[in-house]
Design a protein around this motif. Structure first.
Motif, PDB file in Angstrom:
ATOM      1  N   THR A  64       0.838  -1.206   0.000  1.00  0.00           N
ATOM      2  CA  THR A  64       0.000   0.000   0.000  1.00  0.00           C
ATOM      3  C   THR A  64       0.869   1.250   0.000  1.00  0.00           C
ATOM      4  O   THR A  64       0.601   2.217  -0.712  1.00  0.00           O
ATOM      5  CB  THR A  64      -0.920   0.005   1.241  1.00  0.00           C
ATOM      6  N   ALA A  65       1.928   1.213   0.804  1.00  0.00           N
ATOM      7  CA  ALA A  65       2.805   2.391   0.901  1.00  0.00           C
ATOM      8  C   ALA A  65       3.516   2.674  -0.425  1.00  0.00           C
ATOM      9  O   ALA A  65       3.838   3.828  -0.729  1.00  0.00           O
ATOM     10  CB  ALA A  65       3.832   2.184   2.015  1.00  0.00           C
ATOM     11  N   LEU A  66       3.770   1.632  -1.200  1.00  0.00           N
ATOM     12  CA  LEU A  66       4.463   1.811  -2.479  1.00  0.00           C
ATOM     13  C   LEU A  66       3.505   2.177  -3.617  1.00  0.00           C
ATOM     14  O   LEU A  66       3.957   2.539  -4.706  1.00  0.00           O
ATOM     15  CB  LEU A  66       5.208   0.517  -2.855  1.00  0.00           C
ATOM     16  N   ASP A  67       2.215   2.105  -3.345  1.00  0.00           N
ATOM     17  CA  ASP A  67       1.219   2.361  -4.395  1.00  0.00           C
ATOM     18  C   ASP A  67       1.218   3.847  -4.758  1.00  0.00           C
ATOM     19  O   ASP A  67       1.040   4.710  -3.896  1.00  0.00           O
ATOM     20  CB  ASP A  67      -0.163   1.937  -3.874  1.00  0.00           C
ATOM     21  N   LEU A  68       1.412   4.149  -6.020  1.00  0.00           N
ATOM     22  CA  LEU A  68       1.441   5.543  -6.478  1.00  0.00           C
ATOM     23  C   LEU A  68       0.192   5.898  -7.291  1.00  0.00           C
ATOM     24  O   LEU A  68       0.194   6.886  -8.038  1.00  0.00           O
ATOM     25  CB  LEU A  68       2.709   5.791  -7.306  1.00  0.00           C
ATOM     26  N   SER A  69      -0.854   5.120  -7.146  1.00  0.00           N
ATOM     27  CA  SER A  69      -2.095   5.411  -7.878  1.00  0.00           C
ATOM     28  C   SER A  69      -2.579   6.813  -7.532  1.00  0.00           C
ATOM     29  O   SER A  69      -2.574   7.213  -6.362  1.00  0.00           O
ATOM     30  CB  SER A  69      -3.191   4.412  -7.490  1.00  0.00           C
ATOM     31  N   GLY A  70      -2.966   7.564  -8.565  1.00  0.00           N
ATOM     32  CA  GLY A  70      -3.465   8.921  -8.356  1.00  0.00           C
ATOM     33  C   GLY A  70      -2.367   9.969  -8.253  1.00  0.00           C
ATOM     34  O   GLY A  70      -2.647  11.162  -8.181  1.00  0.00           O
ATOM     35  N   ARG A  71      -1.108   9.522  -8.243  1.00  0.00           N
ATOM     36  CA  ARG A  71       0.013  10.472  -8.143  1.00  0.00           C
ATOM     37  C   ARG A  71       0.477  10.869  -9.543  1.00  0.00           C
ATOM     38  O   ARG A  71       0.374  10.086 -10.496  1.00  0.00           O
ATOM     39  CB  ARG A  71       1.197   9.849  -7.392  1.00  0.00           C
ATOM     40  N   VAL A  72       1.042  12.053  -9.629  1.00  0.00           N
ATOM     41  CA  VAL A  72       1.581  12.562 -10.896  1.00  0.00           C
ATOM     42  C   VAL A  72       3.088  12.754 -10.738  1.00  0.00           C
ATOM     43  O   VAL A  72       3.549  13.403  -9.781  1.00  0.00           O
ATOM     44  CB  VAL A  72       0.905  13.898 -11.279  1.00  0.00           C
ATOM     45  N   ALA A  73       3.856  12.183 -11.656  1.00  0.00           N
ATOM     46  CA  ALA A  73       5.321  12.247 -11.595  1.00  0.00           C
ATOM     47  C   ALA A  73       5.880  12.857 -12.874  1.00  0.00           C
ATOM     48  O   ALA A  73       5.425  12.533 -13.975  1.00  0.00           O
ATOM     49  CB  ALA A  73       5.899  10.849 -11.403  1.00  0.00           C
ATOM     50  N   VAL A  74       6.870  13.712 -12.715  1.00  0.00           N
ATOM     51  CA  VAL A  74       7.653  14.205 -13.852  1.00  0.00           C
ATOM     52  C   VAL A  74       9.038  13.576 -13.740  1.00  0.00           C
ATOM     53  O   VAL A  74       9.664  13.623 -12.665  1.00  0.00           O
ATOM     54  CB  VAL A  74       7.770  15.745 -13.841  1.00  0.00           C
ATOM     55  N   VAL A  75       9.512  13.000 -14.832  1.00  0.00           N
ATOM     56  CA  VAL A  75      10.843  12.379 -14.854  1.00  0.00           C
ATOM     57  C   VAL A  75      11.645  13.011 -15.979  1.00  0.00           C
ATOM     58  O   VAL A  75      11.255  12.923 -17.150  1.00  0.00           O
ATOM     59  CB  VAL A  75      10.747  10.856 -15.083  1.00  0.00           C
ATOM     60  N   THR A  76      12.764  13.656 -15.649  1.00  0.00           N
ATOM     61  CA  THR A  76      13.647  14.163 -16.704  1.00  0.00           C
ATOM     62  C   THR A  76      14.707  13.102 -17.031  1.00  0.00           C
ATOM     63  O   THR A  76      15.025  12.260 -16.192  1.00  0.00           O
ATOM     64  CB  THR A  76      14.340  15.488 -16.305  1.00  0.00           C
ATOM     65  N   ALA A 107      10.895   6.116 -15.019  1.00  0.00           N
ATOM     66  CA  ALA A 107       9.562   6.423 -15.541  1.00  0.00           C
ATOM     67  C   ALA A 107       8.715   5.148 -15.600  1.00  0.00           C
ATOM     68  O   ALA A 107       7.542   5.138 -15.200  1.00  0.00           O
ATOM     69  CB  ALA A 107       9.686   7.058 -16.926  1.00  0.00           C
ATOM     70  N   GLU A 108       9.319   4.064 -16.066  1.00  0.00           N
ATOM     71  CA  GLU A 108       8.576   2.809 -16.201  1.00  0.00           C
ATOM     72  C   GLU A 108       8.174   2.244 -14.834  1.00  0.00           C
ATOM     73  O   GLU A 108       7.057   1.751 -14.660  1.00  0.00           O
ATOM     74  CB  GLU A 108       9.425   1.795 -16.973  1.00  0.00           C
ATOM     75  N   VAL A 109       9.075   2.318 -13.873  1.00  0.00           N
ATOM     76  CA  VAL A 109       8.772   1.753 -12.554  1.00  0.00           C
ATOM     77  C   VAL A 109       7.720   2.602 -11.831  1.00  0.00           C
ATOM     78  O   VAL A 109       6.799   2.062 -11.201  1.00  0.00           O
ATOM     79  CB  VAL A 109      10.067   1.621 -11.718  1.00  0.00           C
ATOM     80  N   LEU A 110       7.840   3.922 -11.920  1.00  0.00           N
ATOM     81  CA  LEU A 110       6.836   4.789 -11.287  1.00  0.00           C
ATOM     82  C   LEU A 110       5.458   4.532 -11.893  1.00  0.00           C
ATOM     83  O   LEU A 110       4.454   4.470 -11.175  1.00  0.00           O
ATOM     84  CB  LEU A 110       7.229   6.264 -11.447  1.00  0.00           C
ATOM     85  N   ALA A 111       5.419   4.362 -13.211  1.00  0.00           N
ATOM     86  CA  ALA A 111       4.144   4.070 -13.867  1.00  0.00           C
ATOM     87  C   ALA A 111       3.623   2.698 -13.449  1.00  0.00           C
ATOM     88  O   ALA A 111       2.422   2.508 -13.231  1.00  0.00           O
ATOM     89  CB  ALA A 111       4.314   4.130 -15.386  1.00  0.00           C
ATOM     90  N   ASP A 112       4.529   1.741 -13.315  1.00  0.00           N
ATOM     91  CA  ASP A 112       4.143   0.393 -12.896  1.00  0.00           C
ATOM     92  C   ASP A 112       3.494   0.416 -11.508  1.00  0.00           C
ATOM     93  O   ASP A 112       2.619  -0.400 -11.205  1.00  0.00           O
ATOM     94  CB  ASP A 112       5.379  -0.512 -12.898  1.00  0.00           C
ATOM     95  N   LEU A 113       3.936   1.381 -10.668  1.00  0.00           N
ATOM     96  CA  LEU A 113       3.363   1.500  -9.323  1.00  0.00           C
ATOM     97  C   LEU A 113       2.091   2.343  -9.325  1.00  0.00           C
ATOM     98  O   LEU A 113       1.514   2.602  -8.260  1.00  0.00           O
ATOM     99  CB  LEU A 113       4.397   2.099  -8.359  1.00  0.00           C
ATOM    100  N   GLY A 114       1.691   2.812 -10.514  1.00  0.00           N
ATOM    101  CA  GLY A 114       0.378   3.468 -10.616  1.00  0.00           C
ATOM    102  C   GLY A 114       0.400   4.950 -10.922  1.00  0.00           C
ATOM    103  O   GLY A 114      -0.658   5.557 -11.117  1.00  0.00           O
ATOM    104  N   ALA A 115       1.602   5.558 -10.946  1.00  0.00           N
ATOM    105  CA  ALA A 115       1.661   7.007 -11.196  1.00  0.00           C
ATOM    106  C   ALA A 115       1.370   7.325 -12.659  1.00  0.00           C
ATOM    107  O   ALA A 115       1.653   6.525 -13.551  1.00  0.00           O
ATOM    108  CB  ALA A 115       3.045   7.544 -10.822  1.00  0.00           C
ATOM    109  N   TYR A 119      11.098   3.942  -4.366  1.00  0.00           N
ATOM    110  CA  TYR A 119      10.966   3.931  -2.901  1.00  0.00           C
ATOM    111  C   TYR A 119      10.900   5.360  -2.358  1.00  0.00           C
ATOM    112  O   TYR A 119      10.001   5.714  -1.578  1.00  0.00           O
ATOM    113  CB  TYR A 119      12.152   3.165  -2.293  1.00  0.00           C
ATOM    114  N   LEU A 120      11.840   6.208  -2.794  1.00  0.00           N
ATOM    115  CA  LEU A 120      11.872   7.581  -2.298  1.00  0.00           C
ATOM    116  C   LEU A 120      10.628   8.359  -2.718  1.00  0.00           C
ATOM    117  O   LEU A 120      10.193   9.275  -2.018  1.00  0.00           O
ATOM    118  CB  LEU A 120      13.144   8.287  -2.788  1.00  0.00           C
ATOM    119  N   ALA A 121      10.087   8.010  -3.877  1.00  0.00           N
ATOM    120  CA  ALA A 121       8.891   8.702  -4.360  1.00  0.00           C
ATOM    121  C   ALA A 121       7.664   8.358  -3.517  1.00  0.00           C
ATOM    122  O   ALA A 121       6.730   9.143  -3.418  1.00  0.00           O
ATOM    123  CB  ALA A 121       8.631   8.317  -5.817  1.00  0.00           C
TER     124      ALA A 121
END
Ligand SMILES: NC(=O)c1ccc[n+]([C@@H]2O[C@H](COP(=O)([O-])OP(=O)(O)OC[C@H]3O[C@@H](n4cnc5c(N)ncnc54)[C@H](O)[C@@H]3O)[C@@H](O)[C@H]2O)c1
Length: 265
Positions: free
Chosen positions: A4-16, A27-35, A241-243
């Motif tokens: 649950t803590a790693l779930d990024l559903s509903g979050r918005v991330a910018v990756v340069t 970018a791929e991992v953050l998206a995989d976690l729902g961002a 993890y940090l995100a």
């Protein structure tokens, strides 16, 4: 709980730096976690390829061209993400370049270029994201440093100086925005097989010289107690993890996924 803590559903991330290597993997991992991920890179086609790969895997991503050495471009990147998606939860400042030259042979323009991308670009990303996140009352900023922060490395002054500056930016900003609920951390990778390191064994047409690859990696492997070099997910998992809320007690820290090459206090 951790799931649950790693779930990024509903979050918005910018990756340069999302077109290649660590940025693409992040970018791929953050998206995989729902961002929802905004893939940004000076290489627009590469950013689009990452966004497509994410979409093909069932995630949500857009692509945008940005030169992170331009404050106006980075401001526009962050403003665009907020305009399109309504918020900004994660800013991963990963874009960077390599440069090698001895101090004696370093030209003014070399130093300016490396500092512009590897430090000022990260600063612009931090500043733009922090302005949004402080107002929002939450957010996580992740900056890409390097194992080069922990050692004297011949021919790496421009690169190392920029990365040390990124560490100070990370710690300073963490103290300033922590009371507003915003976390700021950095990752200092060891030697990772990406486009940056691959230039040693990759021809212009993209073909790889496996013998050369093994020869370049061998001394790096010997430095690690694990006798290995890293791959992009060794770093992108730390970024994720940090995100996430799994790192809600982490700020102002430098994570060192480096195979044990450096073990500073
Ligand atoms: N590969 C390693 O061993 C290693 C080790 C420590 C730190 N790092 C850091 O990790 C980050 C990613 O490196 P990588 O190894 O994935 O390299 P990479 O070359 O595979 O990817 C870097 C990306 O940054 C983009 N980029 C470069 N200049 C840009 C600019 N001005 N604006 C926008 N995008 C720009 C490139 O187009 C590329 O897609 C860098 O900050 C690098 O310093 C890498």
């Amino acid at each position: 709980m951790l799931r649950t803590a790693l779930d990024l559903s509903g979050r918005v991330a910018v990756v340069t730096g999302a077109a290649s290597g660590i940025g693409r993997s992040s970018a791929e991992v953050l998206a995989d976690l729902g961002a929802t991920v905004v893939c940004a890179d000076i290489n627009e086609a590469g950013a689009e390829a990452t966004a497509k790969a994410i979409a093909d895997a069932g995630g949500v991503a857009t692509a945008t061209a940005v030169d992170t050495s331009s404050a106006a471009a980075v401001d526009a990147l962050v403003a665009g993400a907020v305009a399109d998606h309504g918020r900004l939860d994660v800013m991963a400042n990963i874009a960077g370049i390599m440069h090698s030259s001895s101090v004696i042979e370093t030209r003014d323009e070399d130093l300016d270029r490396v500092l512009s991308i590897n430090f000022k670009g990260v600063f612009y990303g931090c500043r733009a994201a922090a302005r949004v996140m402080v107002e929002q009352g939450s957010g996580s900023i992740i900056n890409m440093a390097s194992g080069a922060i922990d050692a004297g490395n011949p021919n790496l002054l421009c690169y190392s100086a920029a990365k040390v500056a990124v560490v100070q930016l990370t710690k300073t900003l963490a103290t300033e925005v922590g009371p507003s609920g915003v976390r700021v951390n950095a990752v200092a990778p060891g030697w990772i097989v990406t486009g940056m390191t691959g230039r040693h064994w990759t021809a212009e047409d993209g073909t790889e010289d496996e013998d050369r690859k093994a020869a370049v990696a061998a001394p790096m492997k010997r430095l690690s107690p694990l006798r290995t070099v890293g791959e992009p997910t060794d770093i992108s998992y730390a970024v994720a993890y940090l995100a996430s809320d799994a790192a809600k007690f982490m700020t102002g820290q430098i994570l060192r996924p480096n195979g044990g090459v450096n073990m500073p206090w």
